[in-house]
Design a protein around this motif. Structure first.
Motif, PDB file in Angstrom:
ATOM      1  N   CYS A   1       1.332  -1.589  -0.398  1.00  0.00           N
ATOM      2  CA  CYS A   1       1.222  -3.646  -0.025  1.00  0.00           C
ATOM      3  C   CYS A   1       0.689  -3.029   1.365  1.00  0.00           C
ATOM      4  O   CYS A   1       0.422  -4.297   1.920  1.00  0.00           O
TER       5      CYS A   1
ATOM      6  N   GLN B   1       6.494 -12.338  -2.183  1.00  0.00           N
ATOM      7  CA  GLN B   1       5.783 -11.682  -3.505  1.00  0.00           C
ATOM      8  C   GLN B   1       6.161  -9.966  -3.764  1.00  0.00           C
ATOM      9  O   GLN B   1       6.385 -10.089  -4.918  1.00  0.00           O
TER      10      GLN B   1
ATOM     11  N   ILE C   1      -0.523  -9.513   1.675  1.00  0.00           N
ATOM     12  CA  ILE C   1       0.908 -10.084   0.459  1.00  0.00           C
ATOM     13  C   ILE C   1       1.989  -9.777   1.233  1.00  0.00           C
ATOM     14  O   ILE C   1       2.466  -8.447   1.906  1.00  0.00           O
TER      15      ILE C   1
ATOM     16  N   LEU D   1      -2.044  -8.853  -9.210  1.00  0.00           N
ATOM     17  CA  LEU D   1      -0.753  -9.740  -7.518  1.00  0.00           C
ATOM     18  C   LEU D   1      -2.301  -9.122  -6.981  1.00  0.00           C
ATOM     19  O   LEU D   1      -3.068 -10.561  -6.443  1.00  0.00           O
ATOM     20  N   ASP D   2      -2.630  -7.565  -7.155  1.00  0.00           N
ATOM     21  CA  ASP D   2      -3.775  -7.544  -6.129  1.00  0.00           C
ATOM     22  C   ASP D   2      -4.373  -6.005  -6.436  1.00  0.00           C
ATOM     23  O   ASP D   2      -3.888  -5.204  -6.726  1.00  0.00           O
TER      24      ASP D   2
ATOM     25  N   ALA E   1      -4.066  -3.354  -4.115  1.00  0.00           N
ATOM     26  CA  ALA E   1      -2.409  -2.413  -4.595  1.00  0.00           C
ATOM     27  C   ALA E   1      -2.421  -2.016  -5.197  1.00  0.00           C
ATOM     28  O   ALA E   1      -1.440  -0.744  -5.537  1.00  0.00           O
TER      29      ALA E   1
END
Length: 80
Positions: free
Chosen positions: A1, A10, A6, A46-47, A50
């Motif tokens: 990350c 998180q 981020i 989340l991403d 990542a």
């Protein structure tokens, strides 16, 4: 990350969620493979970047085609 937008909160949330999943499973032992899959599921939600970073190390893609297929799957899911 690292170098992604981020926050530590998180990341802590992901860790807490995975810990809860492990404790609630009532299993005496959890394989590192299972934990890795849990991390990938959380990062995917989340991403995307990542997730791809983690997946590329975790899955140790053998070749460029394997990596490309993973990216294509991620992109297809993003358009749904």
């Amino acid at each position: 990350c690292e170098k992604l937008p981020i926050g530590i909160d998180q990341i802590d949330g992901i860790v807490d969620d995975i810990e809860k999943q492990i404790y609630n499973s009532l299993e005496r032992e959890i394989s590192s493979e299972s934990i890795g899959e849990m991390v990938m599921t959380q990062l995917r939600a989340l991403d995307g970047v990542a997730y791809v970073r983690f997946a590329s190390v975790y899955r140790q893609f053998a070749d460029l085609d394997s990596f490309k297929k993973e990216l294509e799957t991620l992109l297809e899911e993003g358009t749904r």
